[in-house]
Write a protein that holds these residues in place. Sequence first.
Motif, PDB file in Angstrom:
ATOM      1  N   LEU A  78      10.539  -6.363   7.418  1.00  0.00           N
ATOM      2  CA  LEU A  78       9.493  -5.755   6.675  1.00  0.00           C
ATOM      3  C   LEU A  78       9.336  -4.224   7.401  1.00  0.00           C
ATOM      4  N   PHE A  79       9.230  -4.182   8.496  1.00  0.00           N
ATOM      5  CA  PHE A  79       9.099  -3.323   9.371  1.00  0.00           C
ATOM      6  C   PHE A  79      10.199  -2.192   9.232  1.00  0.00           C
ATOM      7  N   CYS A  80      11.461  -2.672   9.172  1.00  0.00           N
ATOM      8  CA  CYS A  80      12.380  -1.535   8.873  1.00  0.00           C
ATOM      9  C   CYS A  80      12.246  -1.202   7.367  1.00  0.00           C
ATOM     10  N   VAL A  81      11.758  -2.013   6.518  1.00  0.00           N
ATOM     11  CA  VAL A  81      11.797  -1.311   5.294  1.00  0.00           C
ATOM     12  C   VAL A  81      10.709  -0.513   5.267  1.00  0.00           C
ATOM     13  N   ILE A  82       9.553  -0.801   5.844  1.00  0.00           N
ATOM     14  CA  ILE A  82       8.446   0.297   5.903  1.00  0.00           C
ATOM     15  C   ILE A  82       9.020   1.556   6.758  1.00  0.00           C
ATOM     16  N   VAL A  83       9.660   1.473   7.704  1.00  0.00           N
ATOM     17  CA  VAL A  83      10.391   2.886   8.412  1.00  0.00           C
ATOM     18  C   VAL A  83      11.340   3.640   7.201  1.00  0.00           C
ATOM     19  N   VAL A  84      12.145   2.867   6.662  1.00  0.00           N
ATOM     20  CA  VAL A  84      13.113   3.513   5.725  1.00  0.00           C
ATOM     21  C   VAL A  84      12.084   4.209   4.330  1.00  0.00           C
ATOM     22  N   VAL A  85      11.309   3.248   3.874  1.00  0.00           N
ATOM     23  CA  VAL A  85      10.571   4.185   2.858  1.00  0.00           C
ATOM     24  C   VAL A  85       9.843   5.193   3.280  1.00  0.00           C
ATOM     25  N   VAL A 135       0.686  -1.177   0.035  1.00  0.00           N
ATOM     26  CA  VAL A 135       0.025  -0.152  -0.116  1.00  0.00           C
ATOM     27  C   VAL A 135       0.741   1.341   0.008  1.00  0.00           C
ATOM     28  N   ILE A 136       1.880   1.373   0.607  1.00  0.00           N
ATOM     29  CA  ILE A 136       2.969   2.416   0.932  1.00  0.00           C
ATOM     30  C   ILE A 136       3.596   2.494  -0.485  1.00  0.00           C
ATOM     31  N   LEU A 137       4.075   1.471  -0.961  1.00  0.00           N
ATOM     32  CA  LEU A 137       4.742   1.783  -2.041  1.00  0.00           C
ATOM     33  C   LEU A 137       3.798   2.387  -3.477  1.00  0.00           C
ATOM     34  N   VAL A 138       2.526   1.782  -3.311  1.00  0.00           N
ATOM     35  CA  VAL A 138       1.812   2.029  -4.424  1.00  0.00           C
ATOM     36  C   VAL A 138       1.403   3.584  -4.340  1.00  0.00           C
ATOM     37  N   ILE A 139       1.432   4.337  -3.141  1.00  0.00           N
ATOM     38  CA  ILE A 139       1.247   5.664  -2.815  1.00  0.00           C
ATOM     39  C   ILE A 139       2.524   6.287  -3.054  1.00  0.00           C
ATOM     40  N   VAL A 140       3.706   5.831  -2.768  1.00  0.00           N
ATOM     41  CA  VAL A 140       5.015   6.512  -3.070  1.00  0.00           C
ATOM     42  C   VAL A 140       5.364   6.378  -4.665  1.00  0.00           C
ATOM     43  N   ALA A 141       4.886   5.495  -5.105  1.00  0.00           N
ATOM     44  CA  ALA A 141       5.088   5.392  -6.723  1.00  0.00           C
ATOM     45  C   ALA A 141       4.559   6.557  -7.322  1.00  0.00           C
ATOM     46  N   HIS A 142       3.569   7.252  -7.149  1.00  0.00           N
ATOM     47  CA  HIS A 142       2.686   8.078  -7.639  1.00  0.00           C
ATOM     48  C   HIS A 142       3.534   9.445  -7.234  1.00  0.00           C
TER      49      HIS A 142
END
Length: 534
Positions: A469-476, A152-159
């Motif tokens: 996965l949590f660390c990746v979310i925080v980094v993104v 979900v986060i990557l979908v938002i960040v990609a735009h």
Amino acid sequence: MEILFAAMEVLARWDVALALIAGSIGGVAIGAIPGVGPAVAIAILLPATFSMDPIVGLTVLLGIYGSSMYGGAIPAILINTPGTAVNALTTYDGYPMTLRGEARRALSLAYSSSFFGGVFSVVCLILLSPVLAKVAPMFGSREIFLAALLGVILVIVAHRGQMLIAAALTGFGIFLSTVGLEPVKYSRRFTFEQSWLASGVDLIVVVLGLFALSQAFVLLTMDDEKVHIAKSRGSLFQGFRELARHPRVAAVSAGFGVLMGMIPGVGEFTAQFMSYTSARKLSKTPQAFGRGSSEGLIASETANNAVPAAAMIPLLALGIPGEALTAMMLSVFYVHNVVPGPGLFQFQMDFVVALYLALLILNVLVVGFLLVSTGWLVYLTKIPNRFLGMCILLLSFVGVYSIRNSAVDCGVAAVFGLIGFVLKRLNLPIVPIVLGMVLGGIMEVKLRASMNRVKTPLDFIDRPIALLLFCVIVVVLGSTLWRVWREWTPVDRRSNAKKASVHFTKRIAGRKTRHFETRTKKQRRKRSYDHLGS
């Protein structure tokens, strides 16, 4: 070897072979028609695949998905109009070649590059299968929830540049997934005492409305244009020899396609622009890019055709779609009670390998078909827009009605068609709504299942994959917020602030200088007075 032979036995069935041929040839034809695209075709065919075996239905959809980009290069190169949205970058160097009379060379380069990218991604997928089979069982409810949240986060960040509207549309999709009976206690949510909402908003109805009906409305409001196709010279086989002279560009571009395809919410556009940019930086003739460069054409076509096979990795391993097309395929899995995820690699590995081999055979069939039929496919670019719009409109409503024989579904699809039409007119993204619906349902089910074993918030990330996965979310999130802050305080504003501080410093320094000069004059005057007094 037993799994390989079992997969080959599955593909040897006449219905699977027919579905593979029909999907690959049909996908090329659909890609060659500007304004249709694979999303519209898959949305229309989706209801028909529910009555087929899962391998047959998925083979048809994979054929359209993987081969439409081959066909989309034809109008992009010949008439400067991309057949699919991801072929837009192909026009940069393909059409200038056509203007020079090198259309056949450009088409041949596009076909060979697409073939290399498609085969490269399938080989990567096959090599990653043993790793996926070992890693996938380590994903429990918490890990899948965090992976879906990352999606979900990557979908938002990609735009980029539209993150707020993408977040709002994703939230709207998540809201749509909550309408109807909730999955645990079966209580009604957001039904407003309407019985037809008790079963929820059907994903296929939404997909048909947002993609097929909205595109029909767009085509119906467009004027028909006369298409002139320039004459060309050369051979369609010369591109394979020319591709061999640029192995580094092809390998790097295919690598970008595989990497971007594996990340949910990123897709072909990011892979294309990254590969195109890197190819231009590494090229000895960067000034030729955008003016008919063979390296630019190889970079764009290799990257976008390497994405489809790679996008199947998160879908098969975790049940998480990376884009709208794989979200549509996910519904075929669910209809036939085939659940993508860790169990698929443990108990149905022959099914997975059969899909890999189907993708490999697909690329061979498409290239062979294109080398003998390009001259005929060119005429598909001349079909009038309004005729296409009426055909899509008719087929879409037939497909919606055939799902549950419900006129209400047709009305819901029409509403979402108007929503999609408005979003397209405003150049706003549609994909976040569909991915929000799919990922929202996954997140709710997995979160509820995992909360029975969680006592404190830290228990949610007490396992290695969950912590990763949590660390990746925080980094993104951290990198995105930092980038937004940097864009919110642009260079000119920062330079203006710097200029203001320098100006302020100079003013203070000037005041001090004047004060010093004034004080010096007073001291001199006083000394002179003292001298006179003495």
